[in-house]
Design a protein around this motif. Sequence first.
Motif, PDB file in Angstrom:
ATOM      1  N   UNK A  77       0.882  -1.167   0.000  1.00  0.00           N
ATOM      2  CA  UNK A  77       0.000   0.000   0.000  1.00  0.00           C
ATOM      3  C   UNK A  77       0.918   1.215   0.000  1.00  0.00           C
ATOM      4  N   UNK A  78       0.732   2.111  -0.943  1.00  0.00           N
ATOM      5  CA  UNK A  78       1.635   3.251  -1.041  1.00  0.00           C
ATOM      6  C   UNK A  78       0.912   4.569  -0.757  1.00  0.00           C
ATOM      7  N   UNK A  79       1.673   5.514  -0.217  1.00  0.00           N
ATOM      8  CA  UNK A  79       1.146   6.841   0.104  1.00  0.00           C
ATOM      9  C   UNK A  79       2.062   7.912  -0.490  1.00  0.00           C
ATOM     10  N   UNK A  80       1.454   8.901  -1.088  1.00  0.00           N
ATOM     11  CA  UNK A  80       2.183  10.078  -1.542  1.00  0.00           C
ATOM     12  C   UNK A  80       1.712  11.215  -0.642  1.00  0.00           C
ATOM     13  N   UNK A  81       2.574  11.646   0.255  1.00  0.00           N
ATOM     14  CA  UNK A  81       2.198  12.630   1.268  1.00  0.00           C
ATOM     15  C   UNK A  81       2.879  13.968   0.985  1.00  0.00           C
ATOM     16  N   UNK A  82       2.083  14.986   0.757  1.00  0.00           N
ATOM     17  CA  UNK A  82       2.619  16.321   0.487  1.00  0.00           C
ATOM     18  C   UNK A  82       2.735  17.092   1.801  1.00  0.00           C
ATOM     19  N   UNK A  83       3.933  17.564   2.075  1.00  0.00           N
ATOM     20  CA  UNK A  83       4.165  18.309   3.320  1.00  0.00           C
ATOM     21  C   UNK A  83       3.511  19.691   3.252  1.00  0.00           C
ATOM     22  N   UNK A  84       2.969  20.128   4.371  1.00  0.00           N
ATOM     23  CA  UNK A  84       2.394  21.475   4.414  1.00  0.00           C
ATOM     24  C   UNK A  84       3.488  22.519   4.292  1.00  0.00           C
ATOM     25  N   UNK A  85       4.591  22.264   4.953  1.00  0.00           N
ATOM     26  CA  UNK A  85       5.749  23.139   4.861  1.00  0.00           C
ATOM     27  C   UNK A  85       6.878  22.364   4.187  1.00  0.00           C
ATOM     28  N   UNK A  86       7.460  22.949   3.171  1.00  0.00           N
ATOM     29  CA  UNK A  86       8.536  22.268   2.455  1.00  0.00           C
ATOM     30  C   UNK A  86       9.825  22.345   3.268  1.00  0.00           C
ATOM     31  N   UNK A  87      10.070  21.290   4.000  1.00  0.00           N
ATOM     32  CA  UNK A  87      11.265  21.208   4.834  1.00  0.00           C
ATOM     33  C   UNK A  87      11.671  19.750   5.012  1.00  0.00           C
ATOM     34  N   UNK A  88      12.922  19.552   5.361  1.00  0.00           N
ATOM     35  CA  UNK A  88      13.455  18.200   5.528  1.00  0.00           C
ATOM     36  C   UNK A  88      13.087  17.654   6.904  1.00  0.00           C
ATOM     37  N   UNK A  89      12.505  16.455   6.926  1.00  0.00           N
ATOM     38  CA  UNK A  89      12.127  15.828   8.199  1.00  0.00           C
ATOM     39  C   UNK A  89      13.268  14.935   8.697  1.00  0.00           C
ATOM     40  N   UNK A  90      13.689  15.103   9.924  1.00  0.00           N
ATOM     41  CA  UNK A  90      14.726  14.225  10.471  1.00  0.00           C
ATOM     42  C   UNK A  90      14.221  12.802  10.725  1.00  0.00           C
ATOM     43  N   UNK A  91      12.911  12.640  10.817  1.00  0.00           N
ATOM     44  CA  UNK A  91      12.290  11.325  11.008  1.00  0.00           C
ATOM     45  C   UNK A  91      10.838  11.404  10.572  1.00  0.00           C
ATOM     46  N   UNK A  92      10.191  10.243  10.485  1.00  0.00           N
ATOM     47  CA  UNK A  92       8.803  10.195  10.033  1.00  0.00           C
ATOM     48  C   UNK A  92       7.806  10.393  11.172  1.00  0.00           C
ATOM     49  N   UNK A  93       8.017   9.662  12.261  1.00  0.00           N
ATOM     50  CA  UNK A  93       7.040   9.657  13.357  1.00  0.00           C
ATOM     51  C   UNK A  93       7.380  10.665  14.458  1.00  0.00           C
ATOM     52  N   UNK A  94       6.356  11.263  14.989  1.00  0.00           N
ATOM     53  CA  UNK A  94       6.536  12.240  16.069  1.00  0.00           C
ATOM     54  C   UNK A  94       7.118  11.577  17.316  1.00  0.00           C
ATOM     55  N   UNK A  95       6.747  10.310  17.547  1.00  0.00           N
ATOM     56  CA  UNK A  95       7.199   9.617  18.757  1.00  0.00           C
ATOM     57  C   UNK A  95       8.683   9.253  18.716  1.00  0.00           C
ATOM     58  N   UNK A  96       9.275   9.321  17.538  1.00  0.00           N
ATOM     59  CA  UNK A  96      10.669   8.913  17.432  1.00  0.00           C
ATOM     60  C   UNK A  96      10.783   7.583  16.704  1.00  0.00           C
ATOM     61  N   UNK A  97      11.877   6.890  16.930  1.00  0.00           N
ATOM     62  CA  UNK A  97      12.119   5.622  16.239  1.00  0.00           C
ATOM     63  C   UNK A  97      11.119   4.553  16.670  1.00  0.00           C
ATOM     64  N   UNK A  98      10.758   3.703  15.694  1.00  0.00           N
ATOM     65  CA  UNK A  98       9.870   2.568  15.964  1.00  0.00           C
ATOM     66  C   UNK A  98      10.435   1.367  15.230  1.00  0.00           C
ATOM     67  N   UNK A  99      10.302   0.195  15.818  1.00  0.00           N
ATOM     68  CA  UNK A  99      10.930  -0.995  15.250  1.00  0.00           C
ATOM     69  C   UNK A  99      10.369  -1.381  13.888  1.00  0.00           C
ATOM     70  N   UNK A 100       9.170  -0.963  13.574  1.00  0.00           N
ATOM     71  CA  UNK A 100       8.566  -1.338  12.280  1.00  0.00           C
ATOM     72  C   UNK A 100       8.693  -0.250  11.216  1.00  0.00           C
TER      73      UNK A 100
END
Length: 220
Positions: A77-100
């Motif tokens: 399943x694929x997602x194309x997610x457009x950022x509201x602000x064009x900036x580089x994200x250091x990670x995907x999840x707000x919670x931090x690293x996740x094993x999956x």
Amino acid sequence: MASKLPDLLWAQRVPHVYLTIDLPNVTASTAKIELTEDSMHFVGNGGIDQSKYEVTVNFLKSIDIEKSSHAIKPRNVIFFLVKKEEEWWPRLAKEGKARNIKVDWNNWKEEDEADEDEQPPSDFDMSQFGGMDGMDFSGMGGMGGMGGMGDMSGLGDMGGMGGMGGMGGMGGMGEPDDEDDDDDDIPDLEAGEGEKEGDEIKEEKKPEEEEEAKEEPKSE
């Protein structure tokens, strides 16, 4: 029976994120996907045994829900997610690293390597998002314009290149050779005329020879 946790793969460019739920054979009729500005929630059956899978991701930053979209494919399943602000994200999840949550190395590029005009990875074929509301293809590196390749029908004139078979007609180039042959024949014709002239001369001399033959006995 408890739901299983699917693996997530992600890559990004400054304007958007490529997110993949690495789960094959997802049953579209039973899958439920909720996409908001701040999160993505998926629940559905998939895999060889059609087990139930479920996952939720709270994004590090907000996305533009109107321009973002998703598609269920045979392998994932694929997602194309457009950022509201064009900036580089250091990670995907707000919670931090996740094993999956893992980096999609096949589609990953560093910030300084990304090209603003590049086309999306082949895994994220934009035709999968056809008809989605708010999906602006004009900003997708002109992929829609590729359809314009159909205009290459105008190049049908190049079929005239087949006419280059007419180059065989360049066998007509042999015509100058024929002319050369004619030129080569000219001396032969002159020689022939010379022979005729010689014959005429001989014929003219015959009477004189006869007279000389008659005069010889008189000299005795």
